[in-house]
Design an enzyme around this catalytic site. Structure first.
Site, PDB file in Angstrom:
ATOM      1  N   THR A  65      -2.368  12.643  28.240  1.00 52.91           N
ATOM      2  CA  THR A  65      -2.896  11.414  27.633  1.00 52.91           C
ATOM      3  C   THR A  65      -2.081  10.959  26.435  1.00 52.91           C
ATOM      4  O   THR A  65      -2.378   9.920  25.843  1.00 52.91           O
ATOM      5  CB  THR A  65      -4.351  11.636  27.167  1.00 52.91           C
ATOM      6  OG1 THR A  65      -4.362  12.808  26.323  1.00 52.91           O
ATOM      7  CG2 THR A  65      -5.285  11.858  28.336  1.00 52.91           C
TER       8      THR A  65
ATOM      9  N   ARG B   7     -10.795  16.652  23.853  1.00 53.42           N
ATOM     10  CA  ARG B   7     -10.970  15.247  23.456  1.00 53.42           C
ATOM     11  C   ARG B   7     -10.797  14.286  24.624  1.00 53.42           C
ATOM     12  O   ARG B   7     -11.432  13.247  24.680  1.00 53.42           O
ATOM     13  CB  ARG B   7      -9.939  14.865  22.383  1.00 53.42           C
ATOM     14  CG  ARG B   7     -10.334  15.182  20.963  1.00 53.42           C
ATOM     15  CD  ARG B   7      -9.390  14.490  19.992  1.00 53.42           C
ATOM     16  NE  ARG B   7      -8.017  14.968  20.144  1.00 53.42           N
ATOM     17  CZ  ARG B   7      -7.531  16.033  19.524  1.00 53.42           C
ATOM     18  NH1 ARG B   7      -8.274  16.707  18.696  1.00 53.42           N
ATOM     19  NH2 ARG B   7      -6.283  16.418  19.712  1.00 53.42           N
ATOM     20  N   SER B   8      -9.890  14.609  25.533  1.00 53.77           N
ATOM     21  CA  SER B   8      -9.589  13.682  26.635  1.00 53.77           C
ATOM     22  C   SER B   8     -10.143  14.113  27.974  1.00 53.77           C
ATOM     23  O   SER B   8      -9.960  13.400  28.968  1.00 53.77           O
ATOM     24  CB  SER B   8      -8.074  13.561  26.812  1.00 53.77           C
ATOM     25  OG  SER B   8      -7.473  13.126  25.653  1.00 53.77           O
TER      26      SER B   8
ATOM     27  N   ARG C 125      12.142  26.576  21.396  1.00 54.07           N
ATOM     28  CA  ARG C 125      13.551  26.169  21.529  1.00 54.07           C
ATOM     29  C   ARG C 125      14.550  27.207  21.038  1.00 54.07           C
ATOM     30  O   ARG C 125      15.662  27.290  21.554  1.00 54.07           O
ATOM     31  CB  ARG C 125      13.781  24.850  20.772  1.00 54.07           C
ATOM     32  CG  ARG C 125      13.097  23.679  21.432  1.00 54.07           C
ATOM     33  CD  ARG C 125      13.398  22.409  20.659  1.00 54.07           C
ATOM     34  NE  ARG C 125      12.586  21.300  21.157  1.00 54.07           N
ATOM     35  CZ  ARG C 125      12.131  20.324  20.386  1.00 54.07           C
ATOM     36  NH1 ARG C 125      12.405  20.312  19.089  1.00 54.07           N
ATOM     37  NH2 ARG C 125      11.409  19.363  20.906  1.00 54.07           N
TER      38      ARG C 125
ATOM     39  N   CYS D 260      14.333  14.991  20.546  1.00 57.72           N
ATOM     40  CA  CYS D 260      14.851  13.696  21.008  1.00 57.72           C
ATOM     41  C   CYS D 260      16.159  13.285  20.313  1.00 57.72           C
ATOM     42  O   CYS D 260      17.083  12.786  20.968  1.00 57.72           O
ATOM     43  CB  CYS D 260      13.800  12.615  20.820  1.00 57.72           C
ATOM     44  SG  CYS D 260      12.805  12.818  19.333  1.00 57.72           S
TER      45      CYS D 260
ATOM     46  N   GLN E 124      14.718   6.677  13.183  1.00 58.49           N
ATOM     47  CA  GLN E 124      13.813   7.133  14.236  1.00 58.49           C
ATOM     48  C   GLN E 124      12.538   6.307  14.355  1.00 58.49           C
ATOM     49  O   GLN E 124      11.883   5.992  13.363  1.00 58.49           O
ATOM     50  CB  GLN E 124      13.447   8.610  14.007  1.00 58.49           C
ATOM     51  CG  GLN E 124      14.653   9.517  14.059  1.00 58.49           C
ATOM     52  CD  GLN E 124      14.322  11.004  14.027  1.00 58.49           C
ATOM     53  OE1 GLN E 124      15.105  11.765  13.482  1.00 58.49           O
ATOM     54  NE2 GLN E 124      13.213  11.432  14.600  1.00 58.49           N
TER      55      GLN E 124
ATOM     56  N   SER F  65       7.185   6.172  17.606  1.00 60.69           N
ATOM     57  CA  SER F  65       6.647   6.832  18.803  1.00 60.69           C
ATOM     58  C   SER F  65       7.033   8.307  18.841  1.00 60.69           C
ATOM     59  O   SER F  65       6.425   9.086  19.575  1.00 60.69           O
ATOM     60  CB  SER F  65       7.121   6.128  20.078  1.00 60.69           C
ATOM     61  OG  SER F  65       8.522   5.985  20.061  1.00 60.69           O
TER      62      SER F  65
ATOM     63  N   HIS G 176      15.342   5.574  19.209  1.00 65.37           N
ATOM     64  CA  HIS G 176      15.999   6.134  18.033  1.00 65.37           C
ATOM     65  C   HIS G 176      17.449   5.644  18.013  1.00 65.37           C
ATOM     66  O   HIS G 176      18.117   5.620  19.050  1.00 65.37           O
ATOM     67  CB  HIS G 176      16.054   7.669  18.108  1.00 65.37           C
ATOM     68  CG  HIS G 176      14.741   8.368  17.909  1.00 65.37           C
ATOM     69  ND1 HIS G 176      13.549   7.732  17.661  1.00 65.37           N
ATOM     70  CD2 HIS G 176      14.450   9.699  17.906  1.00 65.37           C
ATOM     71  CE1 HIS G 176      12.579   8.638  17.509  1.00 65.37           C
ATOM     72  NE2 HIS G 176      13.106   9.838  17.674  1.00 65.37           N
TER      73      HIS G 176
END
Ligand code: 25A
Ligand code: L14
Length: 355
Positions: A13, A41-42, A101, A130, A157, A160, A243
């Site tokens: 979501t 929540r979703s 990562r 990103c 950046q 979003s 970005h």
């Protein structure tokens, strides 16, 4: 008939999760069944996939049983908890959070840059940050041709990057300011509307932010080059999607801007837009909604030997997150034997090499 796969999306979501559903569809990933997962929540809300309405389930024990692949974008805490569990259930995880990562057991993969690293996975594969993804897609052809010793980068950046809540904050603040009302301020430490904040993610002891150190540490891991020097300043700007990055590099051997333009024009995943005479250069407004990395303003850096400067733009939610994750899933189904998980018993993610 070619194989089809059961796919889960954790964080379905969110801003990135929704884009993951779209990317799976648009890129024609062979999905047999899709399981959208999120937090309580979703749970019960609907998401659309391939013309069908699917009900979002709360992630919990048993959520990953029977899945071949799960793509995660629910933040680091959810990834720390659910990725090992999913991998032990035999489901290969492509994780978009920062959690895994730097773990040596986890490959960190940009398909245009280090696709081969995917073969070393044990059930969890990490999607890079990103800002790192778009920068390294643009630099890889130069790195291979003449080497890169040092990178200096300033990012611009989009909100979003903070997910749905960042998008709402910029919209709300902009609307209120135009009505002469007090803008609400919940997500960032200062107003983002009509402003630039030199602050993405949290500050660390060395004076850099965590986002800036991700660009350093992820570049080292993806290029597998402990000697490469990177310094970043990450700035949040009032842009919704896309970005932008000003990038300066020092190459190992000299290379002319024309040769760089030529190399990048032929490279996968890159569109060169570089004609100052017609005001042609990459723009976030044009890159939004696209999967490619756009490069322009390619020129010699007049301040040093072997220097090249350029401007690199990409949709942070697409190539910076969802598209890259789906491309990793495509690598997994291209070669036999890659859809198995043998995640070890000890779970805790290793922390960043240096911060
Ligand atoms: O930790 P990281 O890696 O740094 O990532 C932090 C966040 O950054 C986004 C993404 O946010 C992530 O959560 N992000 C990460 N990488 C990104 C990238 N490369 C990136 N953004 C851009 N580019 P997001 O908003 O896109 O997605 C959040 C999703 O994760 C689900 N989720 C969260 N915790 C979970 C979980 N799912 C399962 N288990 C958990 N423990 C989350 O679902 C969403 O799908 P949700 O149900 O929690 O939220 C549904 C809607 O509710 C709103 N909302 C979110 N948080 C709150 C909230 N409402 C009230 N209070 C809140 N605290 C949101 O609007 C959401 O749409
Ligand atoms: O590490 O706030 O992938 O723009 C990417 C987006 C961290 C937050 C990551 C942002 C996230 C970042």
């Amino acid at each position: 008939m070619s194989a089809e796969y059961s796919v889960g999306v954790l964080g379905a979501t969110g801003a990135v999760g929704r884009e993951m559903l779209r990317s799976l569809q648009e890129r024609g990933f062979p999905v047999k069944s899709l399981r959208p997962l999120a937090s309580s929540r979703s749970a019960g809300t609907k998401v659309e996939f391939d013309g069908q309405e699917l009900t979002v389930q709360e992630a919990g024990p048993g959520s990953f049983e029977g899945l071949d692949i799960a793509i995660f974008s629910a933040g680091a805490a959810a990834s720390a908890r659910f990725a090992p569990e999913a991998a032990r259930a035999g489901c290969v995880v492509v994780d978009n959070s920062s959690c895994w990562r730097q773990d040596p057991r986890v490959p960190l993969v940009i398909p245009e840059v280090n696709a081969g690293a995917v073969r070393r996975h044990k059930g969890i594969i990490a999607n890079p940050n990103c800002s790192t993804i778009q920068m390294l897609v643009a630099l890889k052809p130069i790195y291979d041709a003449v080497g890169i010793r040092r990178i200096v980068v300033s990012t611009y950046q989009a909100v979003s990057g903070t997910g749905q809540k960042g998008i709402e904050e910029l919209s709300e603040q902009t609307r209120k300011l135009f009505r002469n009302e007090d803008p609400p301020q919940k997500v960032y430490p200062h107003r983002i509307a009509f402003n630039c904040l030199p602050h993405v993610d949290v500050f660390l002891e060395n004076g850099y932010t965590k986002e800036e150190m991700k660009m350093v540490n992820e570049t080292v891991k993806i290029f597998d080059d402990p000697g490469i020097r990177v310094s970043a300043t990450c700035v949040r700007v009032p842009v919704f999607y896309g970005h932008s990055e000003a990038v300066w590099i020092e190459t190992g051997r000299p290379i002319k801007p024309e040769a760089v333009r030529e190399l990048l024009t032929r490279a996968p995943g890159i569109l060169v837009e570089d004609d100052p005479a017609t005001n042609l250069y990459p723009l976030a407004s044009e890159a939004a909604g696209r999967e490619e990395v756009f490069v322009g303003r390619i020129r010699a850096d007049i301040s040093c030997e072997n220097g090249i400067a350029m401007w690199v733009v990409a949709d942070n939610v697409k190539k910076g997150a969802a598209t890259n994750a789906v491309q990793i899933a495509e690598l997994l189904i291209r070669e036999p034997g890659l859809l198995t998980a043998d995640w070890p018993a000890a779970d805790a993610p290793a922390v960043a090499a240096k911060a």
